[in-house]
Scaffold this motif. Structure first.
Motif, mmCIF file in Angstrom:
data_model
loop_
_atom_site.group_PDB
_atom_site.id
_atom_site.type_symbol
_atom_site.label_atom_id
_atom_site.label_comp_id
_atom_site.label_asym_id
_atom_site.label_seq_id
_atom_site.Cartn_x
_atom_site.Cartn_y
_atom_site.Cartn_z
ATOM 1 N N THR A 119 0.851 -1.198 0.000
ATOM 2 C CA THR A 119 0.000 0.000 0.000
ATOM 3 C C THR A 119 0.882 1.242 0.000
ATOM 4 O O THR A 119 1.741 1.404 0.869
ATOM 5 N N ARG A 142 -3.416 4.198 -2.221
ATOM 6 C CA ARG A 142 -4.459 4.822 -1.411
ATOM 7 C C ARG A 142 -4.304 6.334 -1.559
ATOM 8 O O ARG A 142 -3.238 6.886 -1.265
ATOM 9 N N ARG A 158 -5.635 7.891 9.318
ATOM 10 C CA ARG A 158 -6.672 6.936 8.940
ATOM 11 C C ARG A 158 -6.109 5.818 8.084
ATOM 12 O O ARG A 158 -6.492 4.651 8.221
ATOM 13 N N ALA A 159 -5.186 6.166 7.195
ATOM 14 C CA ALA A 159 -4.609 5.157 6.306
ATOM 15 C C ALA A 159 -3.838 4.102 7.092
ATOM 16 O O ALA A 159 -3.918 2.908 6.790
ATOM 17 N N ARG A 161 -4.408 3.213 10.162
ATOM 18 C CA ARG A 161 -5.357 2.410 10.942
ATOM 19 C C ARG A 161 -6.133 1.425 10.072
ATOM 20 O O ARG A 161 -6.441 0.312 10.503
ATOM 21 N N HIS A 162 -6.449 1.821 8.849
ATOM 22 C CA HIS A 162 -7.423 1.053 8.082
ATOM 23 C C HIS A 162 -6.873 0.372 6.833
ATOM 24 O O HIS A 162 -7.631 -0.337 6.160
ATOM 25 N N SER A 163 -5.615 0.571 6.490
ATOM 26 C CA SER A 163 -5.067 -0.064 5.292
ATOM 27 C C SER A 163 -4.491 -1.431 5.626
ATOM 28 O O SER A 163 -3.812 -1.607 6.641
ATOM 29 N N LYS A 166 -0.370 -2.447 5.926
ATOM 30 C CA LYS A 166 -0.042 -1.101 6.357
ATOM 31 C C LYS A 166 0.790 -0.389 5.286
ATOM 32 O O LYS A 166 1.632 -1.009 4.633
#
Length: 410
Positions: A119, A142, A158-159, A161-163, A166
C-alpha cells in the motif's frame, strides 16, 4: 495470446491522449493553437551551460559509457547545492545519485522498494508518475488529500489504521504539480515525525524548488532533523535551468534508499551522457542569476495570466510556486468534466490546457494551465478565452465560481 500484458492492464487509457489528438488535428488544419497544456519550458538553456556541453563533447573520451550513479563531480555539486540552498549536509558517495530526470528516478525507486500488493500513499491529484510508478511495480494506491495541512495528516492517520497491508511509502510534492500548493518546514516536521513513528518511507518530489513567487521559499524535507532516516528527495534541472530535454536530475537522502536505487539502475542504464553531466555541474556551480531571471519571468507570466483570467470572469487562484495555475472549471461547464471542457476550450478558443482528470479523479473539476508561452501569446490566449467565456454567458460582472475546492478525504 490476445490478452494484454499484466502490467499494461493496470494502466488506464492515457487521459491526455484525446486532447493531444484534437490539438494535432487542429494544427493539421492550419489553426493557430496556443499550447498551455504541457509543462515544457519554452526558454533556452542558459548559454554558459550550453557552452560547457559543447566544450566537453569535443573530447572523445566523454563519448564512452558514463557512470550509472553519476560522475563524482556532479554528485559533489548536488551536495554543494543542498548545503548552500537548504543547509543540508550530504555524503556525495552514499546519499546522492544522478538520475535521468526525476521521473526516471521515482519510477525506478518504486520498482526497487515495492512488493506486489504493498500500500502506497499518494496525493490526489498529483503528477501521474507518483502513483503509476508504483502501480507498474505492483502496488495498491491509497489516495490522500493533496493539501499540505491537517487534512493530509489526518488522512495519513486513517490510512495507517485502516489499510491492509499497512502503508510502506508516502509521496509528497511541494511546490506541487498540478495544484501549485507549497509546504513549509513546520508541515514537513509533522510529516517526518509521523512517518518515523509509523516506519513509512517518504519520497519527496522537489522538482519546482526554485520556482516560487511569494515569501515562502520552498524548503527541503531533508532539512528536518531525522528526515534522512526515512526520506529521499528528487530534484531536477529541467525547470530550474530550462533543461527539460537534457534529462538530468538527482535523488538525495536516506542511504538505504539511495543504495536500492543505485543497485537497480546499475542493471538498467549507464547514466546520462557524460558531457550532459559535466554541463550540469556548471549549472549547479556556476552563476545563478539565470535562475532568478527565470523565476521573475514566470512571475510576470503568472501575473498576466491571472489578471487576464479574472478580467474575463474566470477566477483562478494565483499560484505561489511552480509553473502552473490550477484552475477550477467555470460553473457552466463543471458537469462536463475536465476532458470535455479542455476539448471545448481547444475547439472554440484555440487554447490547449491539461485536463485535471489526468492527475487523478479528484482533479476532474480543474484544468492545469502552464506558464509556457511568452506574455504576448498569453495575452492572445486570454483574448480568445474571454470571447469563449462571453459566448457562454460568463463576463467579468458574472464571474465563475471562485470557491477553492475543499480537500477530499478519501
Amino acid at each position: 495470446m490476445t490478452e494484454e500484458f499484466h502490467r499494461i492492464r493496470r494502466l488506464p487509457p492515457y487521459v491526455f491522449a484525446s486532447v493531444n489528438q484534437a490539438k494535432a488535428a487542429a494544427r493539421a488544419r492550419g489553426e493557430d493553437i496556443i499550447d498551455l497544456g504541457m509543462g515544457n519550458p519554452d526558454t533556452p538553456t542558459p548559454q554558459h551551460i550550453v557552452n560547457k556541453l559543447l566544450e566537453t563533447v569535443q573530447d572523445p573520451r566523454t563519448h564512452r559509457y558514463s557512470v550509472s550513479r553519476g560522475i563524482p563531480g556532479l554528485r559533489k555539486a548536488v551536495a554543494g547545492y543542498y548545503e548552500r540552498r537548504f543547509h543540508v549536509g550530504l555524503d556525495p558517495d552514499k546519499e546522492v545519485i544522478v538520475t535521468l530526470g526525476s521521473k526516471e528516478g521515482l519510477a525506478n525507486l518504486a520498482s526497487a522498494i515495492t512488493s506486489p500488493g504493498d500500500t502506497i500513499l499518494v496525493p490526489n491529484p498529483s503528477y501521474p508518475i507518483h502513483q503509476f510508478g508504483f502501480i507498474i511495480a505492483g502496488a495498491s494506491i491509497r489516495s490522500i488529500p493533496a493539501t499540505p495541512d491537517e487534512n493530509m495528516l489526518r488522512a495519513l492517520e486513517r490510512a495507517v489504521r485502516h489499510s491492509v497491508p499497512k502503508p510502506t511509502a508516502l509521496i509528497v510534492n511541494f511546490p506541487s504539480n498540478p495544484t501549485a500548493y507549497l509546504a513549509d518546514l513546520d508541515f514537513y516536521k509533522e510529516l517526518v515525525a509521523f512517518c518515523r513513528k509509523e516506519e513509512i518511507w517518504i519520497l519527496s518530489d522537489l522538482a519546482y524548488a526554485e520556482i516560487y513567487f511569494g515569501d515562502l521559499v520552498p524548503p527541503s524535507i531533508l532539512a528536518v532533523p531525522g528526515a534522512k532516516d526515512i526520506a529521499v528527495e528528487f530534484t531536477s534541472l529541467s525547470k530550474t535551468y530550462s533543461m527539460a530535454g537534457w534529462r538530468v536530475g538527482f535523488a538525495a537522502g536516506n542511504e538505504r534508499l539511495i543504495a536500492a536505487l543505485t543497485r537497480i539502475k546499475s542493471y538498467l542504464d549507464y547514466g546520462a551522457f557524460t558531457p550532459i553531466q559535466v554541463a550540469a555541474v556548471t549549472a549547479l556551480n556556476g552563476p545563478q542569476d539565470c535562475v532568478a531571471d527565470l523565476r521573475a519571468l514566470y512571475k510576470d507570466r503568472r501575473d498576466v495570466l491571472i489578471r487576464g483570467l479574472h478580467g474575463a470572469g474566470w477566477d483562478v487562484p494565483s499560484p505561489e510556486g511552480s509553473m502552473f495555475a490550477w484552475a477550477p472549471i467555470p460553473e457552466p461547464f463543471r458537469e462536463m468534466g475536465s476532458v470535455a471542457f479542455s476539448k471545448l476550450l481547444l475547439e472554440e478558443a484555440g487554447v490547449a490546457v491539461a485536463p485535471g482528470l489526468g492527475f487523478g479523479e479528484y482533479g476532474d473539476d480543474h484544468v492545469r494551465i502552464g506558464l509556457v508561452e511568452n506574455t504576448q501569446r498569453l495575452r492572445q490566449a486570454l483574448r480568445s478565452i474571454r470571447g469563449f467565456l462571453s459566448a457562454h454567458g460568463i463576463s467579468p460582472s458574472s464571474p465563475s465560481s471562485t470557491k477553492k475546492p475543499e480537500p477530499v478525504a478519501p
